[in-house]
Design a protein around this motif. Structure first.
Motif, PDB file in Angstrom:
ATOM      1  N   ILE A 191       0.815  -1.226   0.000  1.00  0.00           N
ATOM      2  CA  ILE A 191       0.000   0.000   0.000  1.00  0.00           C
ATOM      3  C   ILE A 191       0.850   1.277   0.000  1.00  0.00           C
ATOM      4  N   LYS A 192       2.163   1.083  -0.038  1.00  0.00           N
ATOM      5  CA  LYS A 192       3.028   2.261  -0.219  1.00  0.00           C
ATOM      6  C   LYS A 192       2.987   2.666  -1.696  1.00  0.00           C
ATOM      7  N   LYS A 193       3.132   3.945  -1.948  1.00  0.00           N
ATOM      8  CA  LYS A 193       3.113   4.418  -3.341  1.00  0.00           C
ATOM      9  C   LYS A 193       4.359   3.931  -4.084  1.00  0.00           C
ATOM     10  N   MET A 194       4.166   3.343  -5.243  1.00  0.00           N
ATOM     11  CA  MET A 194       5.311   2.782  -5.970  1.00  0.00           C
ATOM     12  C   MET A 194       6.197   3.892  -6.554  1.00  0.00           C
ATOM     13  N   ILE A 195       7.480   3.725  -6.340  1.00  0.00           N
ATOM     14  CA  ILE A 195       8.458   4.663  -6.923  1.00  0.00           C
ATOM     15  C   ILE A 195       9.446   3.845  -7.742  1.00  0.00           C
ATOM     16  N   LEU A 196       9.520   4.150  -9.029  1.00  0.00           N
ATOM     17  CA  LEU A 196      10.417   3.416  -9.927  1.00  0.00           C
ATOM     18  C   LEU A 196      11.865   3.581  -9.489  1.00  0.00           C
ATOM     19  N   ARG A 197      12.612   2.448  -9.515  1.00  0.00           N
ATOM     20  CA  ARG A 197      14.016   2.485  -9.076  1.00  0.00           C
ATOM     21  C   ARG A 197      14.960   2.199 -10.252  1.00  0.00           C
ATOM     22  N   PRO A 198      16.150   2.767 -10.223  1.00  0.00           N
ATOM     23  CA  PRO A 198      17.103   2.491 -11.315  1.00  0.00           C
ATOM     24  C   PRO A 198      17.774   1.129 -11.134  1.00  0.00           C
ATOM     25  N   ILE A 199      18.289   0.565 -12.190  1.00  0.00           N
ATOM     26  CA  ILE A 199      19.085  -0.665 -12.083  1.00  0.00           C
ATOM     27  C   ILE A 199      20.561  -0.309 -12.223  1.00  0.00           C
ATOM     28  N   GLU A 200      21.390  -1.265 -11.836  1.00  0.00           N
ATOM     29  CA  GLU A 200      22.835  -1.093 -12.002  1.00  0.00           C
ATOM     30  C   GLU A 200      23.193  -1.411 -13.460  1.00  0.00           C
ATOM     31  N   ILE A 201      24.041  -0.579 -14.038  1.00  0.00           N
ATOM     32  CA  ILE A 201      24.508  -0.863 -15.407  1.00  0.00           C
ATOM     33  C   ILE A 201      25.866  -1.562 -15.293  1.00  0.00           C
ATOM     34  N   ILE A 202      25.984  -2.713 -15.952  1.00  0.00           N
ATOM     35  CA  ILE A 202      27.243  -3.479 -15.859  1.00  0.00           C
ATOM     36  C   ILE A 202      27.919  -3.463 -17.229  1.00  0.00           C
ATOM     37  N   LYS A 203      29.189  -3.048 -17.242  1.00  0.00           N
ATOM     38  CA  LYS A 203      29.911  -3.008 -18.526  1.00  0.00           C
ATOM     39  C   LYS A 203      31.096  -3.964 -18.459  1.00  0.00           C
ATOM     40  N   ASN A 204      31.322  -4.715 -19.511  1.00  0.00           N
ATOM     41  CA  ASN A 204      32.564  -5.512 -19.513  1.00  0.00           C
ATOM     42  C   ASN A 204      33.241  -5.579 -20.887  1.00  0.00           C
ATOM     43  N   GLN A 205      32.736  -4.797 -21.845  1.00  0.00           N
ATOM     44  CA  GLN A 205      33.369  -4.700 -23.179  1.00  0.00           C
ATOM     45  C   GLN A 205      33.467  -6.035 -23.892  1.00  0.00           C
ATOM     46  N   LYS A 206      32.620  -6.971 -23.558  1.00  0.00           N
ATOM     47  CA  LYS A 206      32.609  -8.262 -24.275  1.00  0.00           C
ATOM     48  C   LYS A 206      31.319  -8.342 -25.085  1.00  0.00           C
ATOM     49  N   GLU A 207      31.331  -9.163 -26.127  1.00  0.00           N
ATOM     50  CA  GLU A 207      30.109  -9.322 -26.912  1.00  0.00           C
ATOM     51  C   GLU A 207      29.200 -10.348 -26.257  1.00  0.00           C
ATOM     52  N   ASN A 208      28.446  -9.887 -25.297  1.00  0.00           N
ATOM     53  CA  ASN A 208      27.538 -10.779 -24.579  1.00  0.00           C
ATOM     54  C   ASN A 208      26.240 -10.898 -25.379  1.00  0.00           C
ATOM     55  N   LYS A 209      25.623 -12.078 -25.318  1.00  0.00           N
ATOM     56  CA  LYS A 209      24.428 -12.275 -26.161  1.00  0.00           C
ATOM     57  C   LYS A 209      23.379 -13.054 -25.379  1.00  0.00           C
ATOM     58  N   VAL A 210      22.143 -12.576 -25.443  1.00  0.00           N
ATOM     59  CA  VAL A 210      21.083 -13.235 -24.667  1.00  0.00           C
ATOM     60  C   VAL A 210      19.927 -13.692 -25.557  1.00  0.00           C
ATOM     61  N   PHE A 211      19.183 -14.668 -25.065  1.00  0.00           N
ATOM     62  CA  PHE A 211      18.107 -15.283 -25.854  1.00  0.00           C
ATOM     63  C   PHE A 211      16.854 -15.489 -25.004  1.00  0.00           C
ATOM     64  N   ASN A 212      15.727 -15.576 -25.700  1.00  0.00           N
ATOM     65  CA  ASN A 212      14.456 -15.863 -25.022  1.00  0.00           C
ATOM     66  C   ASN A 212      13.850 -17.095 -25.685  1.00  0.00           C
ATOM     67  N   GLN A 213      14.428 -18.222 -25.392  1.00  0.00           N
ATOM     68  CA  GLN A 213      13.900 -19.447 -25.987  1.00  0.00           C
ATOM     69  C   GLN A 213      14.301 -20.660 -25.168  1.00  0.00           C
ATOM     70  N   ASN A 214      13.766 -21.802 -25.560  1.00  0.00           N
ATOM     71  CA  ASN A 214      14.169 -23.042 -24.930  1.00  0.00           C
ATOM     72  C   ASN A 214      15.671 -23.208 -25.161  1.00  0.00           C
ATOM     73  N   SER A 215      16.440 -23.173 -24.089  1.00  0.00           N
ATOM     74  CA  SER A 215      17.901 -23.176 -24.226  1.00  0.00           C
ATOM     75  C   SER A 215      18.400 -24.416 -24.954  1.00  0.00           C
ATOM     76  N   VAL A 216      17.681 -25.508 -24.805  1.00  0.00           N
ATOM     77  CA  VAL A 216      18.125 -26.757 -25.421  1.00  0.00           C
ATOM     78  C   VAL A 216      18.211 -26.591 -26.949  1.00  0.00           C
ATOM     79  N   GLU A 217      17.386 -25.681 -27.485  1.00  0.00           N
ATOM     80  CA  GLU A 217      17.425 -25.436 -28.934  1.00  0.00           C
ATOM     81  C   GLU A 217      18.675 -24.653 -29.351  1.00  0.00           C
TER      82      GLU A 217
END
Ligand SMILES: C[S@@+](CC[C@H](N)C(=O)[O-])C[C@H]1O[C@@H](n2cnc3c(N)ncnc32)[C@H](O)[C@@H]1O
Length: 352
Positions: A191-217
């Protein structure tokens, strides 16, 4: 974020074990990413990180924390909107978050379906969010989408803002752990009023790649030194337990059903929620994926029996099992009633 199986508190221990066992490498694939905490940890350690999950809200977190390597400038957006800045030195993300926190409120899918005033017609009106917080979530979500449509934010900026929303919402949800049910009495934090919070930005200069699928595929596409598997360990599917975060992330006006207003999750069922199909999948991954080390995180209460896991994995190289005690809060199917319990956390280490 509270998430079943979240490894946040175990990461240092897991990393220590990696070092003791001489497990090194340059690339790390987090096969069952969930909160993305594991990927974040190894990104900070300098690994090139790949990650995937069946859940879209997990993908949002992965995009923002893992794939993104830039501090957002919001250059285009900030030239178009008027922000009341508290300080000259405020970073652009904080400026945009303050702007989002100050918008006039509007109603949308969340207010209409998950707040009590708008669901009074139901036998049990839904009390997931207070009426005000429902509107705050809709207002912010709609604004982020509009900025994307108007090309005022980049793809990275879009996912960063969505991740801020996904990370903030659980602090105000009237649930005890998971979204399969709401509480019938308001929790003080909801019941507290929602206040949007920032996230931490992480940098590592690598080509990181993410997916939204069945990982087995993905096993034929990805090559990683360390392949980290943290699958579900019981019959409980993740998608129904986190359906509201999924809907806020997708904001796709789904058809919803039942007391909890559940979206369909037919395409998000995990084979690891069944011992037999889980073992088949595990075998397939260990056999066909490209890795130097395969690490399976599991525990003594998991549905796949230890002997069967050992039998399967040991046919592909040297296998070692490391076990350690872990204090877990055990909850029932509604995520309620917490009993403390020691279980054995397991790391199966397979060296190909
Ligand atoms: C135990 S949790 C992972 C927790 C994660 N390590 C963390 O620290 O937050 C298991 C995750 O696997 C995902 N999942 C289950 N089966 C999957 C599959 N076949 N492919 C991709 N993700 C899957 C679930 O959606 C869930 O997020």
């Amino acid at each position: 974020m509270r998430f079943i199986g979240n490894k946040e508190n175990l990461l240092e221990k897991i990393y220590q074990i990696f070092q003791q066992k001489n497990i090194f490498g340059n690339s790390f694939f987090d096969f069952f990413a969930g909160t993305s905490n594991v990927g974040q940890f190894f990104k900070k350690k300098g690994f090139q990180v790949f990650s995937s999950d069946l859940l879209y809200f997990s993908f949002v977190l992965q995009k923002a924390y893992i794939e993104n390597n830039e501090v957002p400038t919001f250059e285009t957006l900030l030239s178009k909107i008027e922000v009341k800045s508290n300080s000259l030195f405020e970073n652009p993300l904080i400026k945009v978050i303050n702007y989002l926190n100050g918008l006039p409120l509007q109603e949308g899918f969340i207010t209409k379906n998950y707040t009590p005033k708008n669901t009074q017609h139901l036998e049990v009106p839904r009390m997931y969010f207070s009426d005000e917080n429902g509107k705050i979530i809709d207002t912010i979500r709609i604004q982020i989408e509009n900025w994307k449509i108007e090309n005022l934010i980049s793809e990275n900026e879009y996912f960063i803002l969505l991740a801020c929303l996904i990370e903030t919402v659980p602090f105000y949800a009237n649930i005890s752990g998971v979204y399969a049910a709401f509480q019938k009495i308001w929790d003080a934090r909801a019941i507290k009023k929602m206040i949007l919070r920032p996230i931490e930005i992480i940098k590592n200069q690598k080509e990181n790649k993410v997916f939204n699928q069945n990982s087995v595929e993905l096993i034929s596409e990805i090559q990683a030194d360390i392949l980290y598997l943290d699958p579900p360990y019981n019959q409980r599917q993740y998608a129904p337990n986190y359906h509201l975060l999924e809907t806020i992330a997708k904001y796709d006006n789904p058809i919803i059903k039942g007391v909890s207003g559940m979206r369909d999750y037919t395409n998000q069922k995990s084979q690891f929620c069944n011992a037999e199909t889980g073992l088949n999948e595990l075998h397939k991954i260990a056999k066909n994926a490209n890795y130097k080390y395969l690490i399976l995180s599991y525990n003594s209460e998991g549905i796949m029996p230890k002997t069967k896991i050992e039998q399967s994995l040991s046919s592909f190289g040297d296998l070692e099992l490391v076990e350690f005690d872990y204090l877990r809060f055990k909850s029932n199917s509604n995520g309620e009633s917490k009993n403390k319990k020691f279980i054995k956390e397991q790391l199966y280490i397979l060296k190909k």
